[in-house]
Motif scaffolding. Sequence first.
Motif, PDB file in Angstrom:
ATOM      1  N   SER A  31      28.990 -25.788 -17.440  1.00 43.62           N
ATOM      2  CA  SER A  31      29.365 -26.944 -18.262  1.00 43.62           C
ATOM      3  C   SER A  31      29.178 -28.192 -17.424  1.00 43.62           C
ATOM      4  N   PRO A  32      28.396 -29.156 -17.892  1.00 49.32           N
ATOM      5  CA  PRO A  32      28.106 -30.328 -17.078  1.00 49.32           C
ATOM      6  C   PRO A  32      29.286 -31.285 -16.984  1.00 49.32           C
ATOM      7  N   LYS A  33      29.181 -32.188 -16.037  1.00 45.49           N
ATOM      8  CA  LYS A  33      30.165 -33.271 -15.888  1.00 45.49           C
ATOM      9  C   LYS A  33      30.163 -34.109 -17.168  1.00 45.49           C
ATOM     10  N   SER A  34      31.331 -34.604 -17.535  1.00 45.37           N
ATOM     11  CA  SER A  34      31.453 -35.411 -18.734  1.00 45.37           C
ATOM     12  C   SER A  34      30.491 -36.594 -18.695  1.00 45.37           C
ATOM     13  N   GLY A  35      29.738 -36.782 -19.777  1.00 48.14           N
ATOM     14  CA  GLY A  35      28.791 -37.886 -19.870  1.00 48.14           C
ATOM     15  C   GLY A  35      27.380 -37.539 -19.420  1.00 48.14           C
ATOM     16  N   HIS A  36      27.201 -36.380 -18.832  1.00 52.30           N
ATOM     17  CA  HIS A  36      25.871 -35.955 -18.377  1.00 52.30           C
ATOM     18  C   HIS A  36      25.175 -35.132 -19.444  1.00 52.30           C
ATOM     19  N   ASP A  37      23.826 -35.264 -19.514  1.00 52.38           N
ATOM     20  CA  ASP A  37      23.077 -34.552 -20.537  1.00 52.38           C
ATOM     21  C   ASP A  37      21.976 -33.659 -19.969  1.00 52.38           C
ATOM     22  N   THR A  38      21.841 -33.643 -18.663  1.00 50.89           N
ATOM     23  CA  THR A  38      20.767 -32.880 -18.018  1.00 50.89           C
ATOM     24  C   THR A  38      21.378 -31.857 -17.072  1.00 50.89           C
ATOM     25  N   VAL A  39      20.883 -30.630 -17.155  1.00 51.31           N
ATOM     26  CA  VAL A  39      21.395 -29.555 -16.306  1.00 51.31           C
ATOM     27  C   VAL A  39      20.243 -28.929 -15.527  1.00 51.31           C
ATOM     28  N   SER A  40      20.442 -28.790 -14.224  1.00 50.54           N
ATOM     29  CA  SER A  40      19.465 -28.132 -13.352  1.00 50.54           C
ATOM     30  C   SER A  40      20.122 -26.916 -12.719  1.00 50.54           C
ATOM     31  N   TRP A  41      19.321 -25.886 -12.509  1.00 44.84           N
ATOM     32  CA  TRP A  41      19.807 -24.655 -11.869  1.00 44.84           C
ATOM     33  C   TRP A  41      19.076 -24.448 -10.552  1.00 44.84           C
ATOM     34  N   TYR A  42      19.828 -23.987  -9.542  1.00 47.38           N
ATOM     35  CA  TYR A  42      19.294 -23.730  -8.224  1.00 47.38           C
ATOM     36  C   TYR A  42      19.748 -22.354  -7.743  1.00 47.38           C
ATOM     37  N   GLN A  43      18.921 -21.742  -6.910  1.00 41.60           N
ATOM     38  CA  GLN A  43      19.285 -20.498  -6.229  1.00 41.60           C
ATOM     39  C   GLN A  43      19.418 -20.800  -4.743  1.00 41.60           C
ATOM     40  N   GLN A  44      20.541 -20.410  -4.144  1.00 40.32           N
ATOM     41  CA  GLN A  44      20.746 -20.624  -2.714  1.00 40.32           C
ATOM     42  C   GLN A  44      20.997 -19.286  -2.033  1.00 40.32           C
ATOM     43  N   ALA A  45      19.989 -18.806  -1.323  1.00 44.26           N
ATOM     44  CA  ALA A  45      20.155 -17.584  -0.539  1.00 44.26           C
ATOM     45  C   ALA A  45      20.960 -17.907   0.719  1.00 44.26           C
ATOM     46  N   LEU A  46      21.539 -16.887   1.322  1.00 41.57           N
ATOM     47  CA  LEU A  46      22.383 -17.080   2.495  1.00 41.57           C
ATOM     48  C   LEU A  46      21.597 -17.750   3.615  1.00 41.57           C
ATOM     49  N   GLY A  47      22.131 -18.845   4.161  1.00 46.29           N
ATOM     50  CA  GLY A  47      21.480 -19.533   5.270  1.00 46.29           C
ATOM     51  C   GLY A  47      20.310 -20.407   4.875  1.00 46.29           C
ATOM     52  N   GLN A  48      20.112 -20.598   3.574  1.00 44.93           N
ATOM     53  CA  GLN A  48      18.994 -21.406   3.085  1.00 44.93           C
ATOM     54  C   GLN A  48      19.509 -22.580   2.255  1.00 44.93           C
ATOM     55  N   VAL A  94      19.023 -13.811 -15.988  1.00 46.24           N
ATOM     56  CA  VAL A  94      18.091 -13.135 -15.086  1.00 46.24           C
ATOM     57  C   VAL A  94      17.982 -11.689 -15.535  1.00 46.24           C
ATOM     58  N   ASN A  95      16.767 -11.255 -15.842  1.00 38.91           N
ATOM     59  CA  ASN A  95      16.508  -9.879 -16.275  1.00 38.91           C
ATOM     60  C   ASN A  95      15.989  -9.035 -15.121  1.00 38.91           C
ATOM     61  N   ALA A  96      16.106  -7.719 -15.272  1.00 48.45           N
ATOM     62  CA  ALA A  96      15.535  -6.773 -14.301  1.00 48.45           C
ATOM     63  C   ALA A  96      15.888  -7.175 -12.874  1.00 48.45           C
ATOM     64  N   LEU A  97      17.162  -7.263 -12.601  1.00 50.69           N
ATOM     65  CA  LEU A  97      17.638  -7.761 -11.308  1.00 50.69           C
ATOM     66  C   LEU A  97      17.061  -6.978 -10.132  1.00 50.69           C
ATOM     67  N   LEU A  98      16.711  -7.735  -9.087  1.00 52.83           N
ATOM     68  CA  LEU A  98      16.249  -7.173  -7.826  1.00 52.83           C
ATOM     69  C   LEU A  98      17.278  -7.466  -6.745  1.00 52.83           C
ATOM     70  N   LEU A  99      17.219  -6.676  -5.661  1.00 45.47           N
ATOM     71  CA  LEU A  99      18.140  -6.927  -4.554  1.00 45.47           C
ATOM     72  C   LEU A  99      18.014  -8.366  -4.049  1.00 45.47           C
ATOM     73  N   GLY A 100      16.797  -8.880  -4.048  1.00 44.97           N
ATOM     74  CA  GLY A 100      16.525 -10.231  -3.552  1.00 44.97           C
ATOM     75  C   GLY A 100      17.080 -11.338  -4.426  1.00 44.97           C
ATOM     76  N   ASP A 101      17.612 -10.974  -5.601  1.00 46.63           N
ATOM     77  CA  ASP A 101      18.224 -11.988  -6.465  1.00 46.63           C
ATOM     78  C   ASP A 101      19.652 -12.296  -6.036  1.00 46.63           C
ATOM     79  N   SER A 102      20.173 -11.542  -5.074  1.00 47.68           N
ATOM     80  CA  SER A 102      21.526 -11.812  -4.565  1.00 47.68           C
ATOM     81  C   SER A 102      21.547 -13.194  -3.924  1.00 47.68           C
ATOM     82  N   ALA A 103      22.421 -14.060  -4.405  1.00 50.36           N
ATOM     83  CA  ALA A 103      22.451 -15.452  -3.939  1.00 50.36           C
ATOM     84  C   ALA A 103      23.605 -16.176  -4.609  1.00 50.36           C
ATOM     85  N   LEU A 104      23.793 -17.424  -4.175  1.00 54.75           N
ATOM     86  CA  LEU A 104      24.710 -18.339  -4.856  1.00 54.75           C
ATOM     87  C   LEU A 104      23.874 -19.130  -5.862  1.00 54.75           C
TER      88      LEU A 104
END
Lengths: 117, 114
Positions: A24-41, A78-88
């Motif tokens: 859920s975005p911050k109040s007043g915001h209309d754009t949402v971006s998604w990021y993947q953060q692997a450990l140490g990256q 995310v479909n067909a999960l792989l081990l490498g999809d583990s992340a924040l």
Amino acid sequence: DAGVTQSPTHLIKTRGQQVTLRCSPKSGHDTVSWYQQALGQGPQFIFQYYEEEERQRGNFPDRFSGHQFPNYSSELNVNALLLGDSALYLCASSGGLAGGLMADTQYFGPGTRLTVL
Amino acid sequence: QKEVEQDPGPLSVPEGAIVSLNCTYSNSAFQYFMWYRQYSRKGPELLMYTYSSGNKEDGRFTAQVDKSSKYISLFIRDSQPSDSATYLCAMRGAMNSGYSTLTFGKGTMLLVSP
């Protein structure tokens, strides 16, 4: 003023399963971006939604898909999960009526930690 | 060569020290530069946002951009144990440039000891 919220906080899945993360975005915001953060990256851009359409996409396979609802909230699937999809998985919101640099500034949620076994 | 290079550290300093964190980049299309702070297992928090070359100050934090050298810095004065976190640099180009999404460095872990 509520900031960006994400659910769930943590998730454990097995290989091959499918997962849906929510933002859920911050109040007043209309754009949402998604990021993947692997450990140490640093965060890696997945895609961005605006007006319920995918506006930009990073270098991620089609297994990663998303949706934005009329209230600007968003889902990452995310479909067909792989081990490498583990992340924040981080959601960031921006935009709204402020304009200029303020409209471009991205505010991040706390993230969903996904573990794939 | 990665687009954004950042030393992962860890960088250990005593309380009260001046901290210097840096990033270099290779893409001349990058025009907007940000520093985020990320505590362990939390989302990044925006600290500084700059556009042009030069310095921008906000309290104990100073952001410096040198576009000619493709080099950005974040200085923290009078560092505190509560500043212990990972610091991420991020940058992007103009909205119609093809580089309008954020590109992050790997982050530098900072440890400030009492």
